[in-house]
Every structure is written in C-alpha cells, then in structure tokens.
Scaffold this active site. Structure first.
Site, PDB file in Angstrom:
ATOM      1  N   HIS A 112       0.670  -1.165  -0.095  1.00  0.00           N
ATOM      2  CA  HIS A 112       0.080  -0.034  -0.096  1.00  0.00           C
ATOM      3  C   HIS A 112       0.870   1.203   0.068  1.00  0.00           C
ATOM      4  O   HIS A 112       1.944   1.012   0.545  1.00  0.00           O
ATOM      5  CB  HIS A 112      -0.849   0.013   1.225  1.00  0.00           C
ATOM      6  CG  HIS A 112      -2.175   1.043   1.222  1.00  0.00           C
ATOM      7  ND1 HIS A 112      -1.924   2.376   1.331  1.00  0.00           N
ATOM      8  CD2 HIS A 112      -3.391   0.919   0.603  1.00  0.00           C
ATOM      9  CE1 HIS A 112      -3.013   3.185   1.292  1.00  0.00           C
ATOM     10  NE2 HIS A 112      -3.825   2.257   0.654  1.00  0.00           N
ATOM     11  N   ASP A 122      -7.802  -4.557  -0.823  1.00  0.00           N
ATOM     12  CA  ASP A 122      -8.398  -5.148  -1.986  1.00  0.00           C
ATOM     13  C   ASP A 122      -8.345  -6.658  -2.046  1.00  0.00           C
ATOM     14  O   ASP A 122      -9.346  -7.253  -2.595  1.00  0.00           O
ATOM     15  CB  ASP A 122      -7.827  -4.513  -3.024  1.00  0.00           C
ATOM     16  CG  ASP A 122      -7.861  -3.109  -3.163  1.00  0.00           C
ATOM     17  OD1 ASP A 122      -8.864  -2.168  -3.049  1.00  0.00           O
ATOM     18  OD2 ASP A 122      -6.908  -2.316  -3.324  1.00  0.00           O
TER      19      ASP A 122
END
Length: 422
Positions: A306, A363
């Site tokens: 991320h 996700d």
C-alpha cells in the site's frame, strides 16, 4: 513558534519557515512563502511529502497501521456501528443519537429516488459500457437536475446537497448494473435500509418481494464503512482540486469517480479477483510467486502492499476476520479462497514480502467477499464509490469552509528547450 532553517549553499543566505504542529502525526513545514522569499519551488513528484490542506476528518499512521475517522478507531466503527452511523459522523463531526440516526435513515430512504429523466441517460449508453463510465456520467448529470447546489451557502443547504447525493448514489449504482444486463430498473424500496436497498435494487425483478439475508447486509455494510474515507488519496485530492475551482459539488464527485476508476487506485479490487482466477488453482501459486520475485518479469501480485501503510492495512485485518467468520454463510468460492489463503501464507512468512512490507491490503479480501455476494467484477469499483461518496462530500464541505484554501495550482520543474527560433 518553532521554525526550520533553509540555507542556500550557492549564496550562503538562510531562510526560516514556520513549523505547524498537528493534533497527531508529523509536523508540517509551512512553505507558502518559499517562492516569494527564495525564488524557488519545492520538488515532490506524487506529493509524497506534501500536505495540501489541513483536515479534521481522517487520520492515518501508515507505520503503525492505524486509521481513524473523526478520532474513532476504524475497528470500533466497523464492528460496532453501521455505515449510516459513519456517514452521520463524517458529515456532522459526531455520532448520531438514536433519534438522529432514525431521522437520518428515513431522510436517505426518501431521497434515494432519482429523476425519471436519468433513465433516458442510461438507455443512451451502449450495451457494453463500463459501469464506472456510466456512474461518472450520471453523477455529473445530477448537477443539471440540482443546479442550485452550485451556490450552497448555509449549513442546511449543504446538508441537503450532501444527503441527496449519498442517498442517490446506490440507486445510480444499481442502474449501471441493470443497464449492462439490459434488464428493468428497480426503484428503491422505502421499507428497506440503505445497504439492503442496494442489494435489492441489484438483484430483484419487478413485483418480486426479494429477501436479502442479514449476513449479506452485514458484510457489505462493513465494506462501505471501511471505504468511507481515506485521507488525501488520489480520488479525494481530485475532488478537492476540482472543488477548489468553484465547480458544482456533483461535478467534483464525478471527477473523483474517474480518478477512482484507475487500477492503481479503486480498480485494484477488480484486478485481485481477475488474478486469482488467472492463477486457477493452489498448485499454480508457487509459479506465480516466482514470477513476482523475478526482476526480469513485470508481473505484480495484486492486493499486496500500500502507498501509505507500511504495516498491515487495518481495514484488511477487519475484512480478514469477517471473511473467516462469514465464509460459510456467504458461500465464498472455495477454490478462490484456497488460492488466496496460500498466497497470504507465503506473503506473511516469506522474506521477500516481509522486507518489502508487502502485506495483504483491503483489496485482497474485498474481492472475495463481493464475489460471494454475487456482485460482478465490473461492479467492484462501483461498490467503492458508494462507500467513498460520503468521504468525498465531507472533504468538499471542509474545503468550502477553509478560509486558507486557494485554487489548486501545483508548479513544475521545466526541463524543455529554453528558446527556439522559427
């Protein structure tokens, strides 16, 4: 006031700039007078070290894996409060009382209906139009039906604008899905709650009294909550940038939807499932992991790492636990789950991933849950839009009330030709 000193090594001249202290998090060097005093700009591609605004909405500590809305830890909100509670919190800076929540809920139910003219817009789209393209167009079109929101002045007017778009977004989202299938649009059912209503509008047929299971509502409601806001990410910064020009708030949201569409941003959850399907079986996982480690192979593992979190994404922790709890009740695809579980085991124990801090992100788990809810991959980012709409609106309101905000206008380091003659 504390200051930082900058010395120009070319001239030996020094300059002082104020240090602004936040409530929590890194201090900020106020460089607003930098160009005026030094004749220089800062250079920060991607704005990785630049604070573009002051905000009281969301706080992230990427190293500790911490996320808070209005000071409340995301794990508490996601497990103890509903998405509508979170919406109210982001819009009003406090959690609602029971009476306030009930009134807010009823208002959103009544505002969920959209102008009949919008059906003509959807009908004009080609059969294979992507839902995100339709969604962006529909939200932009809303500005023509509610043009008066271009000049909201009072708090009451602002709240009407905000609640109107939050209520209508799920209806428009369901319309994009049904248009792609060529099946009749389903209107909101005023007897159903926010999240239940969206699933109903996605699935039902005219005249059908469709039942939506509580376990499905809980799972999707949690996903909405986890996506509600995430500080100054690409789509939120886009909303703020467009809003700084004085554009219609719904036009700013439409721009945010377009930014969210990118695979490096909101489109990543769609790519996760596509990749799990590509891998096909647990036996193939090791071969794909080898490709990830191969410096000559541009293959990337979707759903890991991320931009901000250098620890475990706190939202991913919540969804992993939820997935473990509900996988049987939701009917999660066992093959995809097995592949995901194998990849997760490797990533959490392999030095290659650990050293690079490539932990599973939100996700990675969102796609599995949405697949279990029978939501097609093309709608995954639309789900993100529904959840994030309230954050975009809260950021728009904050920008509108910020007296220090100017039109967004980054500068550049010019590297072209100095001068050319014809």
């Amino acid at each position: 006031m504390n200051t930082v000193t900058l010395t120009d090594n070319r001239t030996g001249k020094t300059y002082e700039f104020p240090i602004l202290e936040p409530t929590i998090g890194p201090d900020v060097i106020d460089v607003r007078s930098l160009y005026k005093e030094t004749g220089m700009f800062t250079y920060d591609p991607g704005f990785t070290s630049t604070a573009s605004c002051s905000s009281a909405i969301t706080y992230i500590d990427g190293d500790l894996g911490e996320l808070r809305y209005r000071g409340y830890d995301i794990s508490d909100l996601a497990t103890k409060k509903s998405y509508l509670d979170v919406c109210y919190l982001l819009l009003n800076e406090k959690l609602p009382s029971e009476c306030e929540r009930a009134a807010f809920d009823q208002e959103l139910r009544k505002r969920a209906f959209v102008h009949e003219g919008l059906k003509g817009l959807f009908n004009a789209f080609p059969d294979r139009a992507h839902p995100m393209a339709m969604m962006s167009s529909a939200v932009s079109a809303l500005s023509t039906f509610y043009y008066e929101h271009l000049s909201v002045k009072t708090d009451d007017e602002t709240q009407i604008m905000a609640r109107r778009i939050i209520a209508k977004i799920p209806t428009l989202a369901a319309f994009t899905h049904r248009r792609s299938l060529g099946i009749p649009y389903i209107y909101p059912d005023i007897e159903r709650s926010f999240t239940e209503n969206f699933l109903y509008m996605m699935r039902a047929y005219p005249g059908e009294n469709l039942e939506v299971r509580d376990v499905e509502i809980r799972a999707l409601d949690t996903i909405f909550t986890l996506h509600a806001d995430h500080e100054q990410n690409a789509s939120t910064s886009t909303v703020r940038c467009v809003a700084s020009t004085g554009a219609h708030p719904y036009a700013a949201l439409s721009a945010g939807i377009n930014a969210l569409w990118g695979r490096a941003h909101g489109g990543a959850n769609e790519s996760v499932i596509a990749q799990l399907e590509l891998i096909g079986s647990v036996e193939n996982v090791d071969a794909f992991i080898a490709r990830v480690k191969d410096p000559n192979d541009d293959f990337k593992l979707m759903g890991f790492g991320h931009r901000v979190y250098k620890n475990f994404d706190p939202r991913a922790k919540i969804l992993k636990k939820l997935l473990d709890e509900l996988k049987d009740d939701l009917g999660v695809n066992n093959n995809l789950l097995a592949i995901a579980h194998r990849i997760e085991q490797i990533a959490l124990n392999d030095d290659y991933f650990i050293q690079r801090r490539l932990y599973p992100n939100i996700d990675f788990y969102t796609g599995l849950i949405l697949t279990a809810l029978k939501i097609p991959k093309s709608m995954f980012t639309i789900i993100f839009v529904i959840g994030r709409c309230v954050g975009w609106i809260a950021q728009w309101i904050e920008l509108k009330n910020d007296k220090e905000i100017k039109i967004s206008r980054p500068r550049q380091r010019y590297i072209g030709e100095k001068s050319r003659n014809l």
